[in-house]
Design a protein around this motif. Structure first.
Motif, PDB file in Angstrom:
ATOM      1  N   THR A 201       9.185 -27.508 -26.474  1.00 21.64           N
ATOM      2  CA  THR A 201       8.247 -27.489 -27.437  1.00 21.64           C
ATOM      3  C   THR A 201       6.938 -27.309 -27.381  1.00 21.64           C
ATOM      4  OG1 THR A 201      10.251 -28.852 -28.925  1.00 21.64           O
ATOM      5  CG2 THR A 201       7.895 -28.568 -29.992  1.00 21.64           C
ATOM      6  N   ALA A 202       6.129 -26.423 -27.761  1.00 20.93           N
ATOM      7  CA  ALA A 202       4.844 -26.098 -27.432  1.00 20.93           C
ATOM      8  C   ALA A 202       3.917 -27.608 -27.766  1.00 20.93           C
ATOM      9  CB  ALA A 202       4.384 -24.951 -28.129  1.00 20.93           C
ATOM     10  N   LEU A 203       4.113 -28.063 -28.800  1.00 18.56           N
ATOM     11  CA  LEU A 203       3.274 -29.329 -29.035  1.00 18.56           C
ATOM     12  C   LEU A 203       3.958 -30.705 -28.577  1.00 18.56           C
ATOM     13  CD1 LEU A 203       2.309 -28.426 -32.823  1.00 18.56           C
ATOM     14  CD2 LEU A 203       0.918 -28.301 -30.608  1.00 18.56           C
ATOM     15  N   ASP A 204       5.030 -30.679 -27.767  1.00 22.91           N
ATOM     16  CA  ASP A 204       5.247 -31.462 -26.772  1.00 22.91           C
ATOM     17  C   ASP A 204       5.973 -32.864 -27.345  1.00 22.91           C
ATOM     18  OD1 ASP A 204       5.983 -31.883 -23.887  1.00 22.91           O
ATOM     19  OD2 ASP A 204       4.034 -33.443 -23.958  1.00 22.91           O
ATOM     20  N   ARG A 205       6.513 -32.622 -28.312  1.00 23.57           N
ATOM     21  CA  ARG A 205       7.096 -33.853 -29.027  1.00 23.57           C
ATOM     22  C   ARG A 205       8.127 -33.308 -30.245  1.00 23.57           C
ATOM     23  NH1 ARG A 205       5.353 -34.607 -34.525  1.00 23.57           N
ATOM     24  NH2 ARG A 205       3.565 -33.765 -34.986  1.00 23.57           N
ATOM     25  N   LEU A 206       8.997 -34.446 -30.599  1.00 15.79           N
ATOM     26  CA  LEU A 206       9.863 -34.207 -31.810  1.00 15.79           C
ATOM     27  C   LEU A 206       9.186 -34.077 -32.972  1.00 15.79           C
ATOM     28  CD1 LEU A 206      12.894 -36.463 -30.962  1.00 15.79           C
ATOM     29  CD2 LEU A 206      12.751 -33.947 -30.733  1.00 15.79           C
ATOM     30  N   GLY A 207       9.554 -33.377 -34.075  1.00 13.89           N
ATOM     31  CA  GLY A 207       8.857 -33.140 -35.430  1.00 13.89           C
ATOM     32  C   GLY A 207       9.373 -34.575 -35.984  1.00 13.89           C
ATOM     33  N   SER A 208       8.662 -34.815 -37.096  1.00 11.03           N
ATOM     34  CA  SER A 208       8.913 -35.890 -38.090  1.00 11.03           C
ATOM     35  C   SER A 208       9.175 -35.332 -39.503  1.00 11.03           C
ATOM     36  CB  SER A 208       7.769 -36.931 -38.037  1.00 11.03           C
ATOM     37  OG  SER A 208       6.566 -36.343 -38.737  1.00 11.03           O
ATOM     38  N   PRO A 209       9.696 -35.948 -40.427  1.00 14.18           N
ATOM     39  CA  PRO A 209      10.016 -35.325 -41.736  1.00 14.18           C
ATOM     40  C   PRO A 209       8.588 -35.322 -42.382  1.00 14.18           C
ATOM     41  CG  PRO A 209      11.537 -37.164 -41.378  1.00 14.18           C
ATOM     42  CD  PRO A 209      10.590 -37.081 -40.068  1.00 14.18           C
ATOM     43  N   ASP A 210       7.453 -36.069 -42.215  1.00 12.72           N
ATOM     44  CA  ASP A 210       6.246 -35.743 -42.584  1.00 12.72           C
ATOM     45  C   ASP A 210       5.816 -34.366 -42.116  1.00 12.72           C
ATOM     46  OD1 ASP A 210       6.430 -38.106 -44.405  1.00 12.72           O
ATOM     47  OD2 ASP A 210       5.105 -39.124 -42.773  1.00 12.72           O
ATOM     48  N   ASP A 211       5.963 -33.823 -41.087  1.00 16.06           N
ATOM     49  CA  ASP A 211       5.446 -32.629 -40.401  1.00 16.06           C
ATOM     50  C   ASP A 211       5.737 -31.596 -41.332  1.00 16.06           C
ATOM     51  OD1 ASP A 211       4.140 -33.687 -38.366  1.00 16.06           O
ATOM     52  OD2 ASP A 211       5.854 -33.783 -37.006  1.00 16.06           O
ATOM     53  N   VAL A 212       7.273 -31.663 -41.655  1.00 22.09           N
ATOM     54  CA  VAL A 212       7.656 -30.668 -42.314  1.00 22.09           C
ATOM     55  C   VAL A 212       7.379 -30.561 -43.940  1.00 22.09           C
ATOM     56  CG1 VAL A 212      10.067 -29.506 -43.331  1.00 22.09           C
ATOM     57  CG2 VAL A 212      10.016 -30.718 -40.994  1.00 22.09           C
ATOM     58  N   ALA A 213       7.136 -31.895 -44.314  1.00 23.26           N
ATOM     59  CA  ALA A 213       6.851 -32.094 -45.902  1.00 23.26           C
ATOM     60  C   ALA A 213       5.413 -31.354 -45.917  1.00 23.26           C
ATOM     61  CB  ALA A 213       6.741 -33.551 -46.326  1.00 23.26           C
ATOM     62  N   ASP A 214       4.408 -31.498 -45.226  1.00 21.06           N
ATOM     63  CA  ASP A 214       3.281 -31.309 -45.322  1.00 21.06           C
ATOM     64  C   ASP A 214       3.193 -29.477 -45.535  1.00 21.06           C
ATOM     65  OD1 ASP A 214       1.821 -33.703 -45.104  1.00 21.06           O
ATOM     66  OD2 ASP A 214       1.455 -33.506 -43.222  1.00 21.06           O
ATOM     67  N   VAL A 215       4.173 -28.920 -44.540  1.00 12.94           N
ATOM     68  CA  VAL A 215       4.077 -27.443 -44.716  1.00 12.94           C
ATOM     69  C   VAL A 215       4.757 -27.131 -46.229  1.00 12.94           C
ATOM     70  CG1 VAL A 215       5.222 -25.351 -43.788  1.00 12.94           C
ATOM     71  CG2 VAL A 215       4.365 -27.082 -42.399  1.00 12.94           C
ATOM     72  N   VAL A 216       5.656 -27.760 -46.592  1.00 10.09           N
ATOM     73  CA  VAL A 216       6.191 -27.536 -47.918  1.00 10.09           C
ATOM     74  C   VAL A 216       5.053 -27.583 -49.084  1.00 10.09           C
ATOM     75  CG1 VAL A 216       7.935 -28.218 -49.822  1.00 10.09           C
ATOM     76  CG2 VAL A 216       8.434 -28.202 -47.430  1.00 10.09           C
ATOM     77  N   ALA A 217       4.284 -28.894 -48.916  1.00 10.23           N
ATOM     78  CA  ALA A 217       3.214 -29.262 -49.852  1.00 10.23           C
ATOM     79  C   ALA A 217       2.208 -27.992 -49.873  1.00 10.23           C
ATOM     80  CB  ALA A 217       2.633 -30.514 -49.441  1.00 10.23           C
ATOM     81  N   PHE A 218       1.895 -27.652 -48.770  1.00  6.42           N
ATOM     82  CA  PHE A 218       0.883 -26.405 -48.579  1.00  6.42           C
ATOM     83  C   PHE A 218       1.564 -25.103 -49.339  1.00  6.42           C
ATOM     84  CE2 PHE A 218       0.345 -22.253 -46.353  1.00  6.42           C
ATOM     85  CZ  PHE A 218      -1.125 -22.030 -46.982  1.00  6.42           C
ATOM     86  N   LEU A 219       2.844 -24.731 -49.178  1.00  2.00           N
ATOM     87  CA  LEU A 219       3.252 -23.538 -49.595  1.00  2.00           C
ATOM     88  C   LEU A 219       3.371 -23.795 -51.345  1.00  2.00           C
ATOM     89  CD1 LEU A 219       6.317 -22.737 -47.284  1.00  2.00           C
ATOM     90  CD2 LEU A 219       4.046 -21.536 -47.786  1.00  2.00           C
TER      91      LEU A 219
END
Length: 244
Positions: A201-219
């Motif tokens: 992974t380019a950002l060198d970690r696992l994702g968290s639910p909040d990582d995805v939630a922020d993208v959804v909130a933007f959209l």
């Protein structure tokens, strides 16, 4: 939003609630999880109502929207998030016909007819967001049938974006990668697995639910009014290529 009783769905519900949305927290069987999501939304100042409906069975959309329309009380629907999904069942030769049919019923048929049912309720300029997966852009034999379902909803999103554009409705998909949640945490506790995925992974970690939630909130926001028909990768750059 569908599939909001835990994990990524719960995080999305709380994030949208924090932005002032009244969230219809759909759940299939996890009533306590849905109650926890409602509490999470309320803790951040939002409003939420739990709606029960088993997806992938006859009458599922009608049961869902009976609760949704009661909660809306005549108001229009601003944001539709399709998050509920049946998990991968295994590679070809292992997935049974029943598992295959169940995945397509929940992951493809349900979102399609949920969108269809929602169209009269959606206001002009509203948002439709469906959760996909990076499984559509990489070859993982353990997820062949699952990736097929997610590929279908990505195509659905692109096509509906073109159809619904004149109403100002944006339609997008979000594709998470390896995301640690309370439900799947034990999977990532396998020795060496987390480090291996982080190394891919380019950002060198696992994702968290909040990582995805922020993208959804933007959209879901007005800032994304000019983004439609897209699959937004929310994987931290999983499998972009060799890291030298």
């Amino acid at each position: 939003m569908t599939g909001a009783s835990r994990g990524i769905g719960q995080a999305i519900a709380a994030r949208l609630g924090a932005e002032g949305a009244t969230v219809m927290v759909h759940f299939g069987s996890d009533e306590s999880g849905a109650a926890a999501t409602v509490d999470a939304v309320r803790r951040v100042g939002g409003t939420a109502l739990a709606v029960r409906a088993e997806l992938g069975v006859d009458g599922d959309v009608e049961a869902l929207f009976a609760g949704v329309e009661e909660g809306l009380a005549g108001r229009p629907l601003d944001i539709l998030v399709n998050n509920a999904a049946a998990p991968p069942a295994g590679p070809i030769g292992v997935t049974t016909r029943a598992e295959f049919d169940r995945m397509f019923a929940v992951n493809v048929r349900a979102p399609y007819f949920i969108v269809e049912r929602a169209l009269p309720l959606l206001r002009e300029g509203s948002r439709i967001i469906t959760i996909s997966s990076v499984a559509t852009r990489m070859a993982n034999p353990a997820q062949t049938s699952f990736a097929m379902t997610k590929g279908a909803i990505e195509t659905m999103s692109m096509t509906l974006a073109n159809q619904l554009g004149p109403r100002g409705i944006t339609v997008n998909a979000v594709a998470p990668g390896a995301t640690r949640t309370a439900a799947n945490g034990a999977v990532f506790d396998v020795p060496g697995l987390t480090a291996r995925i982080a190394g891919l992974t380019a950002l060198d970690r696992l994702g968290s639910p909040d990582d995805v939630a922020d993208v959804v909130a933007f959209l879901a926001s007005d800032a994304a009014r000019w983004v439609t028909g897209q699959v937004i990768d929310a994987s931290g750059g999983l499998h972009l290529g060799p890291r030298v």
